[in-house]
Design a protein around this motif. Sequence first.
Motif, PDB file in Angstrom:
ATOM      1  N   GLU A 238       0.834  -1.211   0.000  1.00  0.00           N
ATOM      2  CA  GLU A 238       0.000   0.000   0.000  1.00  0.00           C
ATOM      3  C   GLU A 238       0.868   1.259   0.000  1.00  0.00           C
ATOM      4  O   GLU A 238       0.665   2.179  -0.788  1.00  0.00           O
ATOM      5  N   LYS A 239       1.880   1.254   0.855  1.00  0.00           N
ATOM      6  CA  LYS A 239       2.739   2.432   1.006  1.00  0.00           C
ATOM      7  C   LYS A 239       3.521   2.732  -0.272  1.00  0.00           C
ATOM      8  O   LYS A 239       3.683   3.886  -0.667  1.00  0.00           O
ATOM      9  N   GLU A 240       4.014   1.665  -0.917  1.00  0.00           N
ATOM     10  CA  GLU A 240       4.833   1.849  -2.121  1.00  0.00           C
ATOM     11  C   GLU A 240       3.992   1.822  -3.390  1.00  0.00           C
ATOM     12  O   GLU A 240       4.544   1.850  -4.493  1.00  0.00           O
ATOM     13  N   ASN A 241       2.684   1.719  -3.201  1.00  0.00           N
ATOM     14  CA  ASN A 241       1.752   1.681  -4.331  1.00  0.00           C
ATOM     15  C   ASN A 241       2.154   0.623  -5.363  1.00  0.00           C
ATOM     16  O   ASN A 241       2.227   0.883  -6.560  1.00  0.00           O
ATOM     17  N   ARG A 242       2.420  -0.571  -4.896  1.00  0.00           N
ATOM     18  CA  ARG A 242       2.851  -1.665  -5.782  1.00  0.00           C
ATOM     19  C   ARG A 242       1.649  -2.276  -6.486  1.00  0.00           C
ATOM     20  O   ARG A 242       0.608  -2.503  -5.868  1.00  0.00           O
ATOM     21  N   LYS A 243       1.834  -2.539  -7.756  1.00  0.00           N
ATOM     22  CA  LYS A 243       0.753  -3.184  -8.510  1.00  0.00           C
ATOM     23  C   LYS A 243       1.083  -4.667  -8.613  1.00  0.00           C
ATOM     24  O   LYS A 243       1.913  -5.080  -9.421  1.00  0.00           O
ATOM     25  N   ILE A 244       0.479  -5.433  -7.773  1.00  0.00           N
ATOM     26  CA  ILE A 244       0.717  -6.874  -7.841  1.00  0.00           C
ATOM     27  C   ILE A 244      -0.602  -7.589  -7.637  1.00  0.00           C
ATOM     28  O   ILE A 244      -1.409  -7.220  -6.781  1.00  0.00           O
ATOM     29  N   ASN A 245      -0.820  -8.577  -8.469  1.00  0.00           N
ATOM     30  CA  ASN A 245      -2.051  -9.362  -8.390  1.00  0.00           C
ATOM     31  C   ASN A 245      -1.823 -10.440  -7.328  1.00  0.00           C
ATOM     32  O   ASN A 245      -1.232 -11.481  -7.595  1.00  0.00           O
ATOM     33  N   LEU A 246      -2.267 -10.138  -6.120  1.00  0.00           N
ATOM     34  CA  LEU A 246      -1.812 -10.883  -4.941  1.00  0.00           C
ATOM     35  C   LEU A 246      -2.773 -11.996  -4.524  1.00  0.00           C
ATOM     36  O   LEU A 246      -3.982 -11.792  -4.440  1.00  0.00           O
ATOM     37  N   LEU A 247      -2.170 -13.142  -4.225  1.00  0.00           N
ATOM     38  CA  LEU A 247      -2.916 -14.223  -3.572  1.00  0.00           C
ATOM     39  C   LEU A 247      -2.364 -14.344  -2.161  1.00  0.00           C
ATOM     40  O   LEU A 247      -1.150 -14.311  -1.963  1.00  0.00           O
ATOM     41  N   SER A 248      -3.246 -14.444  -1.178  1.00  0.00           N
ATOM     42  CA  SER A 248      -2.762 -14.790   0.159  1.00  0.00           C
ATOM     43  C   SER A 248      -3.544 -16.009   0.610  1.00  0.00           C
ATOM     44  O   SER A 248      -4.770 -16.065   0.439  1.00  0.00           O
ATOM     45  N   THR A 249      -2.830 -16.970   1.135  1.00  0.00           N
ATOM     46  CA  THR A 249      -3.510 -18.195   1.548  1.00  0.00           C
ATOM     47  C   THR A 249      -2.776 -18.847   2.714  1.00  0.00           C
ATOM     48  O   THR A 249      -1.687 -18.409   3.091  1.00  0.00           O
ATOM     49  N   LEU A 250      -3.399 -19.874   3.257  1.00  0.00           N
ATOM     50  CA  LEU A 250      -2.810 -20.550   4.412  1.00  0.00           C
ATOM     51  C   LEU A 250      -1.548 -21.307   3.989  1.00  0.00           C
ATOM     52  O   LEU A 250      -1.442 -21.767   2.855  1.00  0.00           O
ATOM     53  N   ILE A 251      -0.631 -21.424   4.927  1.00  0.00           N
ATOM     54  CA  ILE A 251       0.614 -22.170   4.659  1.00  0.00           C
ATOM     55  C   ILE A 251       0.247 -23.624   4.327  1.00  0.00           C
ATOM     56  O   ILE A 251      -0.482 -24.261   5.087  1.00  0.00           O
ATOM     57  N   PRO A 252       0.732 -24.129   3.188  1.00  0.00           N
ATOM     58  CA  PRO A 252       0.390 -25.515   2.846  1.00  0.00           C
ATOM     59  C   PRO A 252       1.036 -26.529   3.806  1.00  0.00           C
ATOM     60  O   PRO A 252       2.079 -26.269   4.390  1.00  0.00           O
ATOM     61  N   GLY A 253       0.377 -27.670   3.937  1.00  0.00           N
ATOM     62  CA  GLY A 253       0.916 -28.784   4.716  1.00  0.00           C
ATOM     63  C   GLY A 253       1.133 -29.974   3.813  1.00  0.00           C
ATOM     64  O   GLY A 253       0.988 -29.851   2.592  1.00  0.00           O
ATOM     65  N   PRO A 254       1.429 -31.149   4.359  1.00  0.00           N
ATOM     66  CA  PRO A 254       1.690 -32.316   3.505  1.00  0.00           C
ATOM     67  C   PRO A 254       0.519 -32.623   2.557  1.00  0.00           C
ATOM     68  O   PRO A 254       0.737 -32.903   1.380  1.00  0.00           O
ATOM     69  N   THR A 255      -0.719 -32.538   3.070  1.00  0.00           N
ATOM     70  CA  THR A 255      -1.871 -32.806   2.202  1.00  0.00           C
ATOM     71  C   THR A 255      -2.933 -31.705   2.299  1.00  0.00           C
ATOM     72  O   THR A 255      -3.668 -31.482   1.353  1.00  0.00           O
ATOM     73  N   LEU A 256      -2.987 -31.040   3.438  1.00  0.00           N
ATOM     74  CA  LEU A 256      -3.985 -29.981   3.679  1.00  0.00           C
ATOM     75  C   LEU A 256      -3.259 -28.755   4.247  1.00  0.00           C
ATOM     76  O   LEU A 256      -2.083 -28.858   4.596  1.00  0.00           O
ATOM     77  N   PRO A 257      -3.952 -27.606   4.375  1.00  0.00           N
ATOM     78  CA  PRO A 257      -3.258 -26.456   4.974  1.00  0.00           C
ATOM     79  C   PRO A 257      -2.613 -26.804   6.305  1.00  0.00           C
ATOM     80  O   PRO A 257      -3.172 -27.560   7.106  1.00  0.00           O
TER      81      PRO A 257
END
Lengths: 377, 257
Positions: A238-257
Amino acid sequence: MVAIWTDPAIKPTIREMVSDFEQQNPDIKVKLTDLTWSHGHEKIVLAFASGRGPDVVELGSDWIAQFAENGQLTDISADIASDSAEYQGWSMANYNGRIMAYPWFLGTRVLFGNLDLMAKAGYDDTFVPVSWPQLLEASKKISALGPKYYGWGSNAPEKHRLYKKYLPFLWSAGGQILTDDGKLCVIASTYAIDGLTIYKMLHDSAGYVAKQRGIEDAFLDGKVGFIISGDWLLKRIEKENRKINLLSTLIPGPTLPGRSFKGGEFLAINAKSEKKEAAMKFVRFITSPEQQIKFCKANRSANPSSVKAQQDPYFASNDHIQTFIKQIRLAKHPPVDPDWVYMEGIIEQAVEDVVFNGEPVAESLRKARHEIEKQRK
Amino acid sequence: MGFSNKELLRADWQWVGLQNYVTLFKDEHFLSALGNTFVFVVGTVPITTILALGMALLVNRKFRGRGIFRAGYFFPSITSMVVIALIFQELYRRDGYVAMLATMIGLTPPEYGFLIDKSTALYSIMAMDIWMSVGYYMLIFLAGLKSIPDELYEAARMQGASFFHQLRYITIPILRPVALFIIVINSIKSFQVFVEIYVMTGGKSDTMSMVYFVYENGVTKAFQFGYASAAAIILFAIIGVFSIMQFSILKRREPIW
């Protein structure tokens, strides 16, 4: 006069809060002093050793046990009975059954992805990596886009940071650092080996290696597909006004988050303070739900410790902040142990040896376990 | 303090005799720091001294723009070590200028950057240290060169002495006390290497030096003042022995006046 030491990065917000507090409590004056994250630990130690520390000090969660062990912090267990259900994070301040600090705001790490790179690599916008094999495959495909692209941001050897990147893999695999009773080190378990093996595979097959800041730079420049980072990245975008198409998600695990790393900023009262009552009054004020909401909005913090503050519409208004709120429920913190500073360094060295020096995973973790056991004798 | 188990945050402590010293020589981190420090000293001091002498001889000659060269070579010495270390940290990155330069001349740069690869990290810091300090020592050599009377060179030239003969029989013998001063001062400074390592690697990638070891054990991690003090005393003893050795070797022959 109550002396408070806190991070200069959040000073403008804290100064406003102090001003409000002083208006409501004209008999108490608050003196703010800067305490940088990088040198804060040394400064606090020297102040405590000299017997002239502040009344209230902001402590990182992993520092609490060491100061508590040495009798520098006030046991606030009796004062917080009525607050215990209203706040989260007490386990990080629980040293031998006594609460030694007040949780202020918590922090965790999530997986960030670049949706444009994922699309280039052939994934549609419904794809979210939830398991290690998916993350590994997606990272490899992004790396295959060309020599300027990397699938995975892999941390270079850097103190206090590298271990935080491995621990989510250890915990997600089902491993632990110590047994539940804290008596034995189990860092060389098969779970720990699985976690470090996949971490190395990500590094070897798709890793962009740099220090945390460098990884984030490369990610924001569109060179890296996935990184693990904290809520400060949202503030930076936000501060640097970056244009990035961002995904945020849970840290993956062996088979599930899987599990992420959890830490936090706590407020502790000096055991030698002569103004403990006033200090506690200030701590309660600054950690109140209203002040926490104000703080989080100003600093884009995603995880206030106050349960009531977490229900503010602000936190529901942003999908990425929601990811942090979901992730912290699936996060663990390192052992609350005065020897943690040693353990942290030993684990970091094991990860460095495996990832950068080609040591076998099992051997390196066995060595780490041996060193931790030796240290704790 | 080096003979006690004093910890910064604990009021109680006991004398432990030589226990800290015994433990230190079994501590692989200390031994690694000791080895790295010796490599740093042995690697930087001779090269810096030779380069400084060479540069002093060059800028002592009369040519246009001599002052610019002198100032240019000296400039790194008046710049903050932290600033230089941060700049070099960028230069040494995997996609930095040093890696590009290495690739251009047909070398293979380290995969993750010069400061991450254990085999190059310490040498990269040493190269930066040489670059930074050579101008300062050049200036001291230059002052020494100015004190050599021109008559000596004139007499040598009249007798047909070449540049190398003049260097071998006039310049170097007369500059011996200056060289001794530079070697001793630079050795002491190099034994105390800390800032570069603190900024560039944080003691990682096998670059831990003795002073960094003292700092880490005494201040940042453990607050084991007794243990850290014992390491500092060993460093003090090493510097003392090294300085005496240098004095005795280099003062063996008095300069010819």
